[in-house]
Write an enzyme that holds these catalytic residues in place. Structure first.
Site, PDB file in Angstrom:
ATOM      1  N   ASP A 169     -71.062 -23.768  32.503  1.00  0.00           N
ATOM      2  CA  ASP A 169     -70.006 -23.117  31.724  1.00  0.00           C
ATOM      3  C   ASP A 169     -70.350 -21.626  31.641  1.00  0.00           C
ATOM      4  O   ASP A 169     -71.444 -21.213  32.038  1.00  0.00           O
ATOM      5  CB  ASP A 169     -69.968 -23.726  30.306  1.00  0.00           C
ATOM      6  N   SER A 170     -69.433 -20.858  31.079  1.00  0.00           N
ATOM      7  CA  SER A 170     -69.716 -19.438  30.874  1.00  0.00           C
ATOM      8  C   SER A 170     -70.762 -19.231  29.780  1.00  0.00           C
ATOM      9  O   SER A 170     -71.354 -18.153  29.700  1.00  0.00           O
ATOM     10  CB  SER A 170     -68.427 -18.712  30.480  1.00  0.00           C
ATOM     11  N   TYR A 175     -65.466 -15.613  30.124  1.00  0.00           N
ATOM     12  CA  TYR A 175     -64.768 -15.667  31.412  1.00  0.00           C
ATOM     13  C   TYR A 175     -63.245 -15.601  31.209  1.00  0.00           C
ATOM     14  O   TYR A 175     -62.520 -15.255  32.130  1.00  0.00           O
ATOM     15  CB  TYR A 175     -65.083 -16.988  32.128  1.00  0.00           C
ATOM     16  N   CYS A 227     -66.011 -26.001  32.053  1.00  0.00           N
ATOM     17  CA  CYS A 227     -65.314 -24.823  31.543  1.00  0.00           C
ATOM     18  C   CYS A 227     -63.881 -24.904  32.048  1.00  0.00           C
ATOM     19  O   CYS A 227     -63.648 -25.073  33.253  1.00  0.00           O
ATOM     20  CB  CYS A 227     -65.988 -23.561  32.091  1.00  0.00           C
ATOM     21  N   ASN A 228     -62.927 -24.816  31.136  1.00  0.00           N
ATOM     22  CA  ASN A 228     -61.520 -24.904  31.538  1.00  0.00           C
ATOM     23  C   ASN A 228     -61.090 -23.707  32.367  1.00  0.00           C
ATOM     24  O   ASN A 228     -60.295 -23.846  33.287  1.00  0.00           O
ATOM     25  CB  ASN A 228     -60.642 -24.986  30.287  1.00  0.00           C
ATOM     26  N   THR A 229     -61.624 -22.532  32.017  1.00  0.00           N
ATOM     27  CA  THR A 229     -61.231 -21.332  32.748  1.00  0.00           C
ATOM     28  C   THR A 229     -61.658 -21.448  34.211  1.00  0.00           C
ATOM     29  O   THR A 229     -60.862 -21.232  35.128  1.00  0.00           O
ATOM     30  CB  THR A 229     -61.881 -20.084  32.100  1.00  0.00           C
ATOM     31  N   GLU A 234     -69.121 -18.301  20.510  1.00  0.00           N
ATOM     32  CA  GLU A 234     -70.334 -17.925  21.245  1.00  0.00           C
ATOM     33  C   GLU A 234     -71.234 -17.033  20.372  1.00  0.00           C
ATOM     34  O   GLU A 234     -72.453 -17.085  20.460  1.00  0.00           O
ATOM     35  CB  GLU A 234     -69.944 -17.194  22.539  1.00  0.00           C
ATOM     36  N   CYS A 293     -60.450 -25.714  25.931  1.00  0.00           N
ATOM     37  CA  CYS A 293     -61.601 -24.838  26.141  1.00  0.00           C
ATOM     38  C   CYS A 293     -62.800 -25.614  25.618  1.00  0.00           C
ATOM     39  O   CYS A 293     -62.736 -26.192  24.523  1.00  0.00           O
ATOM     40  CB  CYS A 293     -61.426 -23.527  25.364  1.00  0.00           C
ATOM     41  N   THR A 294     -63.869 -25.626  26.401  1.00  0.00           N
ATOM     42  CA  THR A 294     -65.016 -26.473  26.017  1.00  0.00           C
ATOM     43  C   THR A 294     -65.808 -25.880  24.844  1.00  0.00           C
ATOM     44  O   THR A 294     -66.673 -26.550  24.293  1.00  0.00           O
ATOM     45  CB  THR A 294     -65.949 -26.699  27.222  1.00  0.00           C
ATOM     46  N   HIS A 295     -65.501 -24.647  24.461  1.00  0.00           N
ATOM     47  CA  HIS A 295     -66.127 -24.103  23.246  1.00  0.00           C
ATOM     48  C   HIS A 295     -65.500 -24.719  21.985  1.00  0.00           C
ATOM     49  O   HIS A 295     -66.141 -24.784  20.941  1.00  0.00           O
ATOM     50  CB  HIS A 295     -65.943 -22.578  23.169  1.00  0.00           C
TER      51      HIS A 295
HETATM   52  N1  DGL Z   1     -65.721 -22.550  27.710  1.00  0.00           N
HETATM   53  C1  DGL Z   1     -64.795 -21.854  28.511  1.00  0.00           C
HETATM   54  C2  DGL Z   1     -63.546 -22.681  28.764  1.00  0.00           C
HETATM   55  O1  DGL Z   1     -63.548 -23.881  28.626  1.00  0.00           O
HETATM   56  C3  DGL Z   1     -64.321 -20.495  28.142  1.00  0.00           C
HETATM   57  C4  DGL Z   1     -65.075 -19.498  27.449  1.00  0.00           C
HETATM   58  C5  DGL Z   1     -64.957 -18.114  28.051  1.00  0.00           C
HETATM   59  O2  DGL Z   1     -63.932 -17.413  27.875  1.00  0.00           O
HETATM   60  O3  DGL Z   1     -65.925 -17.753  28.708  1.00  0.00           O
HETATM   61  O4  DGL Z   1     -62.530 -22.135  29.143  1.00  0.00           O
END
Ligand code: DGL
Length: 272
Positions: free
Chosen positions: A13-14, A45, A76-78, A157, A189-191
């Site tokens: 992930d990011s 990201y 990571c979804n992005t 984060e 988003c995984t966050h």
């Molecule tokens: N965890 C990331 C996701 O699922 C995004 C976080 C980021 O913007 O880096 O999209």
């Protein structure tokens, strides 16, 4: 490096978001060794161009392939939205990939009670329209409302969750008119599982909140099973958590999930 049942599972992930996925994979598959990479030095990201996400993501995939991973989870979804098809095309003959979008979309599509659904994610994910497109393919009857919520991932984060500041930011987004009358909210988003409690509290049981952790870990298990690559005995070393910068929040979140003796390591993969 030959892949076998004892080869590790790569997850990336990011930043700390993918730890929510890693935690569920480790819980469901305790015989597996996990190698995690969080690109904390380049996070977020969600605001980056697709070209930069592709550059960073590809480097991380190469790093995990170098570690002999038998499957790589793009947690990571992005990154999943922007480069999943590309990495499968480039590296798919060497290793299997799982993204976080398809398992969640398929899980949602199976729900009987689904008429109006909200989706929140990074700018990068929402801009691709991937959730709306894929969900509509399976369930044309569903009304999908998407909103980019760019403050959330950097806020999480930075360690701001389950407090007054995070609650105020979350509320501001969830009160947007487009989300009136939804019956489900999707955390794309995984966050966001790290603020799921705050989101559920906001809705006070009136809206079901879905994230990808459960669905993704099931897909990982099934994908390994189909290829005969599930480990039935713990032989690999301890799970390893690499980051491009060992930030306070990476350290704290990894320890929260996996205990104080979790193996954290700095990795500079950009000069390789
Ligand atoms: N965890 C990331 C996701 O699922 C995004 C976080 C980021 O913007 O880096 O999209």
């Amino acid at each position: 490096m030959a892949i076998n049942t004892h080869s590790p599972i790569g997850i990336f992930d990011s930043g700390i978001g993918g730890l929510t996925i890693a935690s569920e994979v480790i819980r469901k598959l305790p015989n597996e060794e996990v190698i995690y990479f969080g690109d904390t030095a380049h996070m977020p990201y969600g605001d980056k161009s697709p070209a930069l996400v592709r550059y960073y993501g590809t480097k991380i995939v190469e790093f995990l392939i170098g570690k002999g991973c038998k499957i790589i989870v793009i947690a990571c979804n992005t990154i999943s939205s922007v480069i999943y098809d590309d990495v499968v095309e480039i590296f798919g003959n060497r290793v299997q990939f799982v993204n976080v979008v398809d398992p969640l979309v398929h899980g949602l599509a199976r729900l009987e009670q689904l008429n109006k659904v909200g989706i929140i994610g990074t700018k990068g994910t929402i801009k691709t329209g991937i959730y709306e497109r894929k969900l509509k393919e399976l369930r044309p009857d569903v009304d999908v409302r998407s909103l980019a919520t760019p403050l959330l991932a950097p806020m999480i984060e930075a360690g701001f969750f389950n407090n007054q500041i995070s609650k105020a930011v979350i509320e501001t987004y969830l009160k947007e008119e487009c989300f009136n009358d939804i019956e489900a909210m999707v955390l794309a988003c995984t966050h966001y599982p790290l603020i799921k409690k705050d989101i559920e509290e906001f809705y006070a049981g009136k809206v079901a909140v879905y994230d990808s952790t459960d669905f993704v870990s099931e897909v990982v298990r099934d994908a390994l099973n189909v290829k005969g690559l599930l480990s039935t005995k713990r032989i690999g070393g301890p799970n390893k958590f690499f980051a491009s910068d060992i930030t306070e929040s990476f350290d704290k979140t990894a320890k929260n999930f996996f205990g104080d003796d979790v193996h954290l390591e700095y990795a500079n993969i950009w000069d390789l």
